[in-house]
Design an enzyme around this catalytic site. Structure first.
Site, PDB file in Angstrom:
ATOM      1  N   SER A 212       9.100   8.112   7.904  1.00 26.44           N
ATOM      2  CA  SER A 212       8.193   7.003   7.637  1.00 26.44           C
ATOM      3  C   SER A 212       8.299   5.944   8.737  1.00 26.44           C
ATOM      4  O   SER A 212       9.385   5.653   9.254  1.00 26.44           O
ATOM      5  CB  SER A 212       8.523   6.360   6.282  1.00 26.44           C
ATOM      6  N   LEU A 213       7.173   5.347   9.074  1.00 21.27           N
ATOM      7  CA  LEU A 213       7.133   4.282  10.077  1.00 21.27           C
ATOM      8  C   LEU A 213       7.284   2.895   9.458  1.00 21.27           C
ATOM      9  O   LEU A 213       7.327   1.898  10.169  1.00 21.27           O
ATOM     10  CB  LEU A 213       5.809   4.348  10.850  1.00 21.27           C
TER      11      LEU A 213
ATOM     12  N   LYS B  91       6.837   5.761  -8.011  1.00 26.43           N
ATOM     13  CA  LYS B  91       5.951   4.633  -8.285  1.00 26.43           C
ATOM     14  C   LYS B  91       5.757   4.361  -9.773  1.00 26.43           C
ATOM     15  O   LYS B  91       5.591   3.209 -10.181  1.00 26.43           O
ATOM     16  CB  LYS B  91       4.586   4.859  -7.630  1.00 26.43           C
TER      17      LYS B  91
ATOM     18  N   ASP C 147      -1.037  -1.447  -2.586  1.00 27.43           N
ATOM     19  CA  ASP C 147      -1.904  -0.379  -2.089  1.00 27.43           C
ATOM     20  C   ASP C 147      -3.347  -0.875  -1.951  1.00 27.43           C
ATOM     21  O   ASP C 147      -4.019  -0.608  -0.959  1.00 27.43           O
ATOM     22  CB  ASP C 147      -1.863   0.830  -3.023  1.00 27.43           C
TER      23      ASP C 147
ATOM     24  N   GLY D  99     -11.525  11.690  -4.696  1.00 30.46           N
ATOM     25  CA  GLY D  99     -10.132  11.609  -5.131  1.00 30.46           C
ATOM     26  C   GLY D  99      -9.883  10.423  -6.034  1.00 30.46           C
ATOM     27  O   GLY D  99     -10.239   9.290  -5.697  1.00 30.46           O
ATOM     28  N   ALA D 100      -9.267  10.690  -7.193  1.00 37.78           N
ATOM     29  CA  ALA D 100      -9.013   9.629  -8.177  1.00 37.78           C
ATOM     30  C   ALA D 100      -7.549   9.590  -8.583  1.00 37.78           C
ATOM     31  O   ALA D 100      -7.212   9.167  -9.690  1.00 37.78           O
ATOM     32  CB  ALA D 100      -9.902   9.834  -9.406  1.00 37.78           C
TER      33      ALA D 100
END
Length: 292
Positions: free
Chosen positions: A19-20, A75, A111, A135-136
């Site tokens: 991850s960045l 999450k 997000d 996409g949901a």
């Protein structure tokens, strides 16, 4: 460093070692002269199975962390041990940022802020017309929320699992007029895009290691359509490149990732972050040449 306190931050999730996000936060800390350490916390990478994600969160709190970013699959799993939730996180049913203060853990969701920031950065007015969203799932929930907050008249949801899309409509209808959301089957997506002013991909289609395809028939794209893609590896997906070739305003998931980082940096430190500086740090970390 002006004798300031050091912030200890982390990213909690699995398969996150590349991850960045840590590099972006530490680079912004250096830019501001703020002592800041950011660590990736990946129990799966350590060989642990059956991870107790809530316990990892509590352990980070007890070890003196000031905050955590949270990603898949934690999450939703850790929400039960939080002492408080923002309204956004409660509505979306997911947390991606946790701040610790006085022994308490407070969960937020940035997000949707990341997507709103991407729209702003690209000069897109999401209220100008209807948007088709492919996409949901988790990313889709945040994007649809951001679009509705931005004033999109109608968001058309397309998902291979219609029940997931209907569930999202039900959740968001607690905060928005349900008539601004509709669900259509995938076979109707092409026609819907032809009549829309915006299109967003919230699926993994187009991601490195998944496919190099497009979530929609590229023939449905048309000049005047703006296009967003939640995928950020590669920086420019097949969908984004095709849209750009038509002269459409288009952006990839990098803008969303950076927007989330900017928002969480402010929550962790109480200081505003530079979106441009964090975007440049992202590009450098991804190996993309940074314009001089």
């Amino acid at each position: 460093m002006n004798g300031e306190r050091t912030f200890l931050l982390g990213l909690l999730g699995e398969h996150i070692m590349e991850s960045l996000t840590p590099a972006m936060h530490e680079a912004e800390g250096r830019r501001q002269g703020l002592p800041l350490v950011y660590r990736a916390l990946d129990p799966v990478e350590l060989g642990l199975a059956d991870v107790d994600w809530p316990q990892w969160l509590l352990t980070a709190r007890d070890f003196g962390y000031d905050g955590l970013n949270v990603t898949h699959p934690a999450k939703q799993a850790l929400m039960g041990v939080l002492d408080g939730l923002s309204d956004d996180a409660a509505l979306l049913g997911a947390v991606n940022t946790v701040t610790f203060s006085g022994g308490r853990a407070f969960g937020e969701n940035t997000d949707h802020i990341g997507f709103s920031g991407a729209l702003d950065a690209c000069g897109i007015d999401a209220s100008a017309g209807n948007v088709v969203q492919i996409g949901a799932g988790g990313a889709g929930s945040a994007v649809a929320y951001a679009l509705l907050k931005a004033g999109t008249p109608q968001v058309t949801l397309v998902d291979v699992d219609p029940s997931r899309a209907r569930s999202l409509v039900e959740r968001l209808s607690h905060a928005f007029d349900a008539s601004r959301l509709r669900v259509i089957p995938p076979e109707e997506a092409t026609a819907a895009v032809g009549a829309a002013t915006g299109l967003v991909n919230c699926t993994p289609i187009g991601m490195d290691g998944v496919s190099d395809g497009s979530p929609i028939d590229l023939g449905a794209l048309h000049p005047g359509l703006w296009v967003g893609d939640a995928v950020y590896r590669p920086l420019r997906t097949t969908l984004v490149r095709a849209a750009e070739n038509l002269g459409c305003t288009a952006f990839g998931g990098a803008h969303m990732v950076v927007g989330q980082a900017v928002a969480s940096f402010g929550m962790f430190t109480g200081r505003p972050a530079s979106r441009e500086a964090m975007y440049q740090a992202f590009l450098q970390g991804s190996g993309t040449p940074v314009p001089s």
